[in-house]
Design a protein around this motif. Structure first.
Motif, PDB file in Angstrom:
ATOM      1  N   GLN A  47       0.813  -1.201   0.000  1.00  0.00           N
ATOM      2  CA  GLN A  47       0.000   0.000   0.000  1.00  0.00           C
ATOM      3  C   GLN A  47       0.856   1.265   0.000  1.00  0.00           C
ATOM      4  OE1 GLN A  47      -3.364   0.141  -0.351  1.00  0.00           O
ATOM      5  NE2 GLN A  47      -3.174  -2.059  -0.725  1.00  0.00           N
ATOM      6  N   SER A  48       2.141   1.128   0.324  1.00  0.00           N
ATOM      7  CA  SER A  48       3.031   2.286   0.359  1.00  0.00           C
ATOM      8  C   SER A  48       3.430   2.754  -1.036  1.00  0.00           C
ATOM      9  CB  SER A  48       4.299   1.955   1.157  1.00  0.00           C
ATOM     10  OG  SER A  48       4.983   0.863   0.559  1.00  0.00           O
ATOM     11  N   MET A  49       3.118   1.968  -2.072  1.00  0.00           N
ATOM     12  CA  MET A  49       3.486   2.364  -3.421  1.00  0.00           C
ATOM     13  C   MET A  49       2.689   3.599  -3.846  1.00  0.00           C
ATOM     14  SD  MET A  49       1.571  -0.625  -5.619  1.00  0.00           S
ATOM     15  CE  MET A  49       2.293  -0.111  -7.158  1.00  0.00           C
ATOM     16  N   THR A  50       3.208   4.313  -4.828  1.00  0.00           N
ATOM     17  CA  THR A  50       2.567   5.533  -5.295  1.00  0.00           C
ATOM     18  C   THR A  50       1.132   5.273  -5.731  1.00  0.00           C
ATOM     19  OG1 THR A  50       4.669   6.472  -6.031  1.00  0.00           O
ATOM     20  CG2 THR A  50       2.673   7.368  -7.016  1.00  0.00           C
ATOM     21  N   ASP A  51       0.220   6.108  -5.276  1.00  0.00           N
ATOM     22  CA  ASP A  51      -1.182   6.030  -5.670  1.00  0.00           C
ATOM     23  C   ASP A  51      -1.346   6.825  -6.963  1.00  0.00           C
ATOM     24  OD1 ASP A  51      -3.929   6.252  -5.996  1.00  0.00           O
ATOM     25  OD2 ASP A  51      -4.326   6.426  -3.852  1.00  0.00           O
ATOM     26  N   ASN A 108       9.463  -6.206 -10.581  1.00  0.00           N
ATOM     27  CA  ASN A 108       9.344  -4.768 -10.322  1.00  0.00           C
ATOM     28  C   ASN A 108       8.693  -4.029 -11.487  1.00  0.00           C
ATOM     29  OD1 ASN A 108       9.643  -2.428  -8.713  1.00  0.00           O
ATOM     30  ND2 ASN A 108      11.549  -1.879  -9.769  1.00  0.00           N
ATOM     31  N   GLN A 109       7.837  -4.710 -12.232  1.00  0.00           N
ATOM     32  CA  GLN A 109       7.106  -4.098 -13.337  1.00  0.00           C
ATOM     33  C   GLN A 109       5.618  -4.054 -12.994  1.00  0.00           C
ATOM     34  OE1 GLN A 109       8.597  -3.014 -16.532  1.00  0.00           O
ATOM     35  NE2 GLN A 109      10.330  -3.107 -15.110  1.00  0.00           N
ATOM     36  N   TYR A 110       4.984  -2.930 -13.356  1.00  0.00           N
ATOM     37  CA  TYR A 110       3.567  -2.750 -13.082  1.00  0.00           C
ATOM     38  C   TYR A 110       2.875  -2.240 -14.338  1.00  0.00           C
ATOM     39  CZ  TYR A 110       4.783  -3.222  -8.172  1.00  0.00           C
ATOM     40  OH  TYR A 110       5.235  -3.701  -6.976  1.00  0.00           O
ATOM     41  N   SER A 175       9.226   2.762  -9.346  1.00  0.00           N
ATOM     42  CA  SER A 175       9.748   4.112  -9.144  1.00  0.00           C
ATOM     43  C   SER A 175       9.212   5.113 -10.166  1.00  0.00           C
ATOM     44  CB  SER A 175      11.278   4.098  -9.191  1.00  0.00           C
ATOM     45  OG  SER A 175      11.740   3.607 -10.439  1.00  0.00           O
ATOM     46  N   ASP A 176       8.615   4.611 -11.267  1.00  0.00           N
ATOM     47  CA  ASP A 176       8.096   5.496 -12.311  1.00  0.00           C
ATOM     48  C   ASP A 176       6.584   5.685 -12.238  1.00  0.00           C
ATOM     49  OD1 ASP A 176      10.603   5.930 -13.442  1.00  0.00           O
ATOM     50  OD2 ASP A 176      10.454   4.142 -14.709  1.00  0.00           O
TER      51      ASP A 176
END
Length: 469
Positions: A47-51, A108-110, A175-176
């Motif tokens: 949940q800490s990932m960028t919204d 690490n890909q979304y 990170s992007d």
């Protein structure tokens, strides 16, 4: 001589500055905005990932063009088009709805999927308009592309009578995710306003940290337009002043006093961190340097022989006289076409803005409202000039419409400085004194929507400038 320190962008040297977010605060609002809702995107842990949806929401809210609804008002949160209940959403008088998802791909890909839904469409009548984006099978209808590439990265755009106004997918590293949120906001902004967005642009400014009984420290800073990803390029115990972006947005010119307090003109590449000395010139450097539109030279103001003149400096430091009349001539700024230059001069007794026609060398006065109009710069289209206007007691940001020949004061402050247009010309960045510190403000052209980038620690943020791209 005090040593100046060059710092790699990826290293966080100043905890109180680097990496921290300058969270924007809405201070005023305007009516007649485009009504839209940006629903939360389905996303995996952590949940800490960028919204991503929150980034889109913020960008559109702060643009001064949209009225973004509060999601607390809703009890339906579709993430794919087939689940959108058009009857439900038309009760909210919205023009459009943004839905989407973030799906982990491994390594690490979304995959980020979004759809801009036209709420004037009251039903889905064509199976070809159905989205096949599905968070369970990780598939997407559109070409998957990195936001940093252009190949196969054009969004699918449908006519106004379609349920889908825009639909696209991206595959990015974690990170992007924030950058892809800005990119999606750009696409939505352009689709609904007809103008390019500015949410992937950068700002630069000088941070001055003042400590009791210690000399101030100066940092040349670069950040995303909204203040995130703030990083120092240079830190020095000697003053750093007047950063100016190159036309390509990859370099900054600035004045440094690191050489025994003598001013010198430098450029620095914000990616490679390579620094270049343009020159230390006879006479004192005054005002902000201005890159020519082709990036080959800089217009600079030099104080010498009792007057301040404007010369053209090549990147190797060779000078060519440009404006050499008696008095003070300073603060040059180029028209994007290179055909003209606006500058400040007191040649008629008070500081006013003048325009130099490069071909004819004809100079004409542009401002007549009051006795103080300085620090002018052209809008990207060249149809407006933003400036600092003084009335004897206060200094505010003014806007001169060159087409309509209208002048408007758009701020209401005691001291406002260093105005700069956004890349699309619809928003202005400037600095102002608030509660004893210099703060950065973003405001709409009518001055009705203002956003504060709060001060961090004890630093003053001065001489801001917005990247051209």
């Amino acid at each position: 001589m005090k040593k100046i320190i060059l710092i790699c962008l990826s290293i966080l040297i100043l905890p109180q500055l680097a990496g921290a977010a300058l969270n924007l605060k809405l201070t005023k609002g305007i009516k007649a905005l485009i009504p839209i809702a940006v629903l939360p995107f389905a996303k995996p842990t952590p949940q800490s990932m960028t919204d991503v949806s929150a980034v889109i929401n913020q960008d559109l809210s702060y643009s001064g063009q949209f009225s973004v609804s509060n999601n607390a008002d809703f009890n339906q949160f579709p993430i794919i088009l087939s689940n959108v209940n058009f009857d439900y959403w038309q009760n909210y008088n919205l023009n459009a709805l943004v839905i989407g998802s973030v799906v982990a791909q491994g390594g690490n890909q979304y995959q980020v999927n979004f759809t801009l839904v036209n709420l004037f469409k009251n039903k889905i009548s064509d199976a070809s308009e159905q989205t096949s984006v599905n968070s369970s099978n990780n598939s997407a209808t559109n070409t998957i592309a990195s936001p940093t590439t252009t190949a196969n990265n054009s969004p699918e755009s449908n006519p106004a009578n379609s349920a889908i106004l825009l639909q696209q997918s991206f595959v990015v590293k974690q990170s992007d995710l924030r950058q892809v949120g800005h990119k999606i906001a750009n696409l939505i902004y352009q689709q609904l306003t007809g103008q390019p967005g500015y949410f992937t642009s950068k700002i630069a400014y000088v941070a001055v940290k003042r400590n009791l009984n210690i000399n101030p420290s100066y940092s040349l800073m670069v950040a995303d337009y909204d203040g995130y990803d703030t990083k120092p390029l240079i830190i020095s115990n000697e003053p750093i002043a007047t950063p100016a972006w190159s036309p390509q947005g990859d370099q900054l010119a600035y004045i440094s006093y690191e050489n025994k307090g003598l001013p010198a003109l430098y450029t620095i590449n914000i990616n490679s961190m390579q620094r270049h000395l343009v020159g230390s010139f006879t006479g004192s450097l005054e005002g902000t340097p201005a890159w020519s539109p082709d990036g080959s030279k800089l217009a600079i103001a030099l104080s010498k022989h009792g007057s301040t003149v404007i010369d053209l400096a090549s990147l190797q430091g060779h000078l060519t006289p440009l404006i050499s009349s008696w008095g003070i001539n300073t603060e040059p700024s180029w028209l994007k076409t290179g055909d003209a230059l606006v500058f400040t001069s007191n040649r008629n007794g008070t500081p006013q803005l003048y325009q130099l026609d490069i071909a004819s060398q004809e100079v004409k006065q542009l401002t007549y409202n009051g006795n103080y109009n300085t620090t002018g710069s052209y809008s990207p289209l060249g149809d407006k000039i933003v400036l600092v206007h003084g009335d004897g007691a206060n200094y505010n940001i003014g806007l001169l419409d060159l087409t309509l020949q209208q002048f408007t004061v758009i701020t209401n402050s005691n001291v406002a400085n260093s105005p700069s247009f956004s890349p699309n010309g619809n928003v202005i960045l400037y600095s102002t004194l608030m509660s004893g510190h210099e703060e950065l403000i973003i405001t709409s052209l009518d001055g009705l929507t203002s956003l504060i980038l709060p001060n961090l620690g004890n630093s003053d943020k001065v001489q801001p400038t917005w990247s051209p791209v």
